[in-house]
Design an enzyme around this catalytic site. Structure first.
Site, PDB file in Angstrom:
ATOM      1  N   GLN A 180     -14.860   2.938   1.385  1.00 14.55           N
ATOM      2  CA  GLN A 180     -14.183   2.162   0.234  1.00 14.55           C
ATOM      3  C   GLN A 180     -13.809   3.121  -0.446  1.00 14.55           C
ATOM      4  OE1 GLN A 180     -16.388  -0.480  -2.238  1.00 14.55           O
ATOM      5  NE2 GLN A 180     -14.419  -0.910  -3.606  1.00 14.55           N
ATOM      6  N   HIS A 199     -10.467  -5.293  -3.203  1.00 18.32           N
ATOM      7  CA  HIS A 199      -9.204  -5.530  -2.593  1.00 18.32           C
ATOM      8  C   HIS A 199      -9.320  -6.052  -1.179  1.00 18.32           C
ATOM      9  CE1 HIS A 199     -10.179  -1.345  -2.003  1.00 18.32           C
ATOM     10  NE2 HIS A 199      -9.517  -1.237  -1.207  1.00 18.32           N
ATOM     11  N   ASP A 258       0.815  -1.096  -0.051  1.00 17.41           N
ATOM     12  CA  ASP A 258       0.096   0.053  -0.208  1.00 17.41           C
ATOM     13  C   ASP A 258       0.679   1.252   0.111  1.00 17.41           C
ATOM     14  OD1 ASP A 258      -3.169   0.441   0.907  1.00 17.41           O
ATOM     15  OD2 ASP A 258      -1.865   2.155   1.043  1.00 17.41           O
TER      16      ASP A 258
HETATM   17  P1  5GP Z   1      -9.752   1.531   0.405  1.00 18.66           P
HETATM   18  O1  5GP Z   1      -9.846   2.774   1.244  1.00 18.66           O
HETATM   19  O2  5GP Z   1     -10.552   1.415  -0.715  1.00 18.66           O
HETATM   20  O3  5GP Z   1     -10.180   0.242   1.237  1.00 18.66           O
HETATM   21  O4  5GP Z   1      -8.233   1.349   0.450  1.00 18.66           O
HETATM   22  C1  5GP Z   1      -7.662   1.830  -0.841  1.00 18.66           C
HETATM   23  C2  5GP Z   1      -5.972   1.790  -0.550  1.00 18.66           C
HETATM   24  O5  5GP Z   1      -5.298   1.812  -1.614  1.00 18.66           O
HETATM   25  C3  5GP Z   1      -5.673   2.603   0.558  1.00 18.66           C
HETATM   26  O6  5GP Z   1      -4.935   2.081   1.592  1.00 18.66           O
HETATM   27  C4  5GP Z   1      -4.631   3.596  -0.412  1.00 18.66           C
HETATM   28  O7  5GP Z   1      -3.508   3.803   0.568  1.00 18.66           O
HETATM   29  C5  5GP Z   1      -4.189   2.518  -1.620  1.00 18.66           C
HETATM   30  N1  5GP Z   1      -3.835   3.080  -2.689  1.00 18.66           N
HETATM   31  C6  5GP Z   1      -4.423   4.073  -3.449  1.00 18.66           C
HETATM   32  N2  5GP Z   1      -3.735   4.390  -4.551  1.00 18.66           N
HETATM   33  C7  5GP Z   1      -2.777   3.626  -4.591  1.00 18.66           C
HETATM   34  C8  5GP Z   1      -1.898   3.370  -5.497  1.00 18.66           C
HETATM   35  O8  5GP Z   1      -1.628   4.076  -6.588  1.00 18.66           O
HETATM   36  N3  5GP Z   1      -0.800   2.494  -5.239  1.00 18.66           N
HETATM   37  C9  5GP Z   1      -0.652   1.995  -4.137  1.00 18.66           C
HETATM   38  N4  5GP Z   1       0.228   1.094  -3.995  1.00 18.66           N
HETATM   39  N5  5GP Z   1      -1.717   1.974  -3.324  1.00 18.66           N
HETATM   40  C10 5GP Z   1      -2.680   2.938  -3.500  1.00 18.66           C
END
Ligand code: 5GP
Ligand code: ZN
Length: 112
Positions: free
Chosen positions: A92, A98, A29
């Site tokens: 999300q 994911h 992440d």
């Molecule tokens: P959510 O908030 O949807 O559960 O998690 C999305 C995750 O994706 C977050 O922890 C954020 O830091 C990660 N993330 C978003 N964009 C990118 C990216 O371009 N590369 C990586 N490695 N992680 C990302």
């Protein structure tokens, strides 16, 4: 379709890959919330668990089976947390299914 995780899965955007096969990719992440924080995603674009179809069962089963192998590779023998945020209330932010895998620190419960 403009999906950042599809771009990562296709290696159009670089990421620090922890595991990859033909069905899934797992990468670190960008904003880790624990000393180890990786995201396991299907290469197929599925928006969230709400969009999983019966045909995706083998894919999801494969991913669940791989998580413990990934955790072992990342030396999370003391335990780890697997989280999937789905939809608005769960916050999300990326609309491509994911599973967060977090470890190397004591977690608290309930989650925020
Ligand atoms: P959510 O908030 O949807 O559960 O998690 C999305 C995750 O994706 C977050 O922890 C954020 O830091 C990660 N993330 C978003 N964009 C990118 C990216 O371009 N590369 C990586 N490695 N992680 C990302
Ligand atoms: Zn996608």
């Amino acid at each position: 379709m403009d999906c950042i995780f599809c771009a990562i899965a296709n290696h159009e955007i670089p990421s620090n890959v922890a595991y990859e096969d033909e069905q899934m990719i797992c990468f670190h992440d960008l904003e880790p919330q624990a000393p180890v924080h990786v995201l396991a995603i299907p290469k197929k674009h599925i928006e969230s668990l709400d969009d999983v179809k019966p045909d995706d069962e083998a894919l999801l089963g494969h991913m669940m089976g791989k998580i413990k192998e990934i955790a072992a590779t990342l030396e999370l023998e003391n335990g780890y947390r697997v989280v999937s945020n789905n939809g608005e209330d769960a916050f999300q932010t990326v609309k491509h299914l994911h599973f967060h895998i977090l470890g190397k620190r004591k977690m608290t419960w309930p989650p925020g």
